[in-house]
Design an enzyme around this catalytic site. Sequence first.
Site, PDB file in Angstrom:
ATOM      1  N   LYS A   3      -2.138  -1.464  -3.921  1.00 33.97           N
ATOM      2  CA  LYS A   3      -2.993  -0.276  -3.862  1.00 33.97           C
ATOM      3  C   LYS A   3      -2.167   0.986  -3.934  1.00 33.97           C
ATOM      4  CE  LYS A   3      -5.979   2.041  -0.632  1.00 33.97           C
ATOM      5  NZ  LYS A   3      -6.291   2.187   0.746  1.00 33.97           N
ATOM      6  N   LYS A  41       0.857  -1.189   0.000  1.00 33.54           N
ATOM      7  CA  LYS A  41       0.000   0.000   0.000  1.00 33.54           C
ATOM      8  C   LYS A  41       0.891   1.236   0.000  1.00 33.54           C
ATOM      9  CE  LYS A  41      -3.589   2.383   2.581  1.00 33.54           C
ATOM     10  NZ  LYS A  41      -4.539   2.322   3.705  1.00 33.54           N
TER      11      LYS A  41
END
Length: 333
Positions: free
Chosen positions: A259, A205
Amino acid sequence: MTPKFPIARGRRLRRTTAIRKMVQETKLAPDDFILPLFVCPGNKVRTEVGSMPGVYRLSVDELVKEAKEAEKLGVGGVMLFGLPPSKDEAGSGAWAEDGIVQQGFRALKQETKNLVLFADTCLCEYTSHGHCGVIERRKDGGRDIVDVQNDPTLAILAKTAVSQAKSGADVIAPSDMMDGRVGAIRAALDEHGFAHVPILSYAAKYASAFYGPFRDAADSAPEAGSDRRAYQMDPANAREALREIELDLAEGADAIMVKPALSYLDIIAKARERFDVPIAAYHVSGEYAAIMAAAKNGWLDRDRAMMEALISIRRAGADWILTYFAKEASKLL
Ligand code: PBG
């Protein structure tokens, strides 16, 4: 007649819709999609998020309606994010027995049959300072430091995950980026009778500008003067992402996530080559907002841009796509 180009040419297989369909290498299906949903207190509340047309803050009754619609369209799952009635320094709304997502999960478990219910496990929507963990405020000479404490956060995330599983979450998805949280959550789930509940780890992330509209929606921006770069990843790094994924798998993650999605297709592709677990990619709020804003101005064809973005994510190697377009894309499929 001797053909001018005796060698097979790609265009022969692009001539008609029917042929194009047969040579299509990558396909999308509604059950690849996970729809993120924002739950808020109240009744009959459906407030559109300014920067995300078509995305709403929903009270539990409206959440159920929205989820049922998604289910009818064949969407694979939904991921819940909570807007608690109040926030505090500890983020206690995250694990409250009657917390906002806990209410949401209970209702969805009753009212839906086929949707997989994903819990985003993090503290930033619940803390007054907006950070994803427990913070310590320190002075370093004349500097004010906000330090997110790794290990003290683990027990709180574990407690949050257990309360989410208790209320009906089918999959726990930690998005905080603390080191060791997958192991801590796995141990806590096992201990409380949820050994069957899988963990989808937001393993890679990045500290991204594309989360802007989400922080609007969830009112979860870190307090002024601070950011998440001490725990989320540097967009410049790819090898580090593989290392993060490896560590999370070693701690017991069942599936992993990259992400955001579009700026990180190389990370998805690398992860696909290296690991055999299911890979999710999060097509985040800013990626959604960018397409919606351009479409509103007549600068992009929304449907084509949406499908191109989603198929690219799939082509890069993602099995599941978290996307605010889940319903709209499913309608087109
Ligand atoms: C919570 C979390 C965030 C997103 C998902 N989980 C925000 C953040 O890290 O600030 C972003 C999702 C999106 O932008 O659509 N940690």
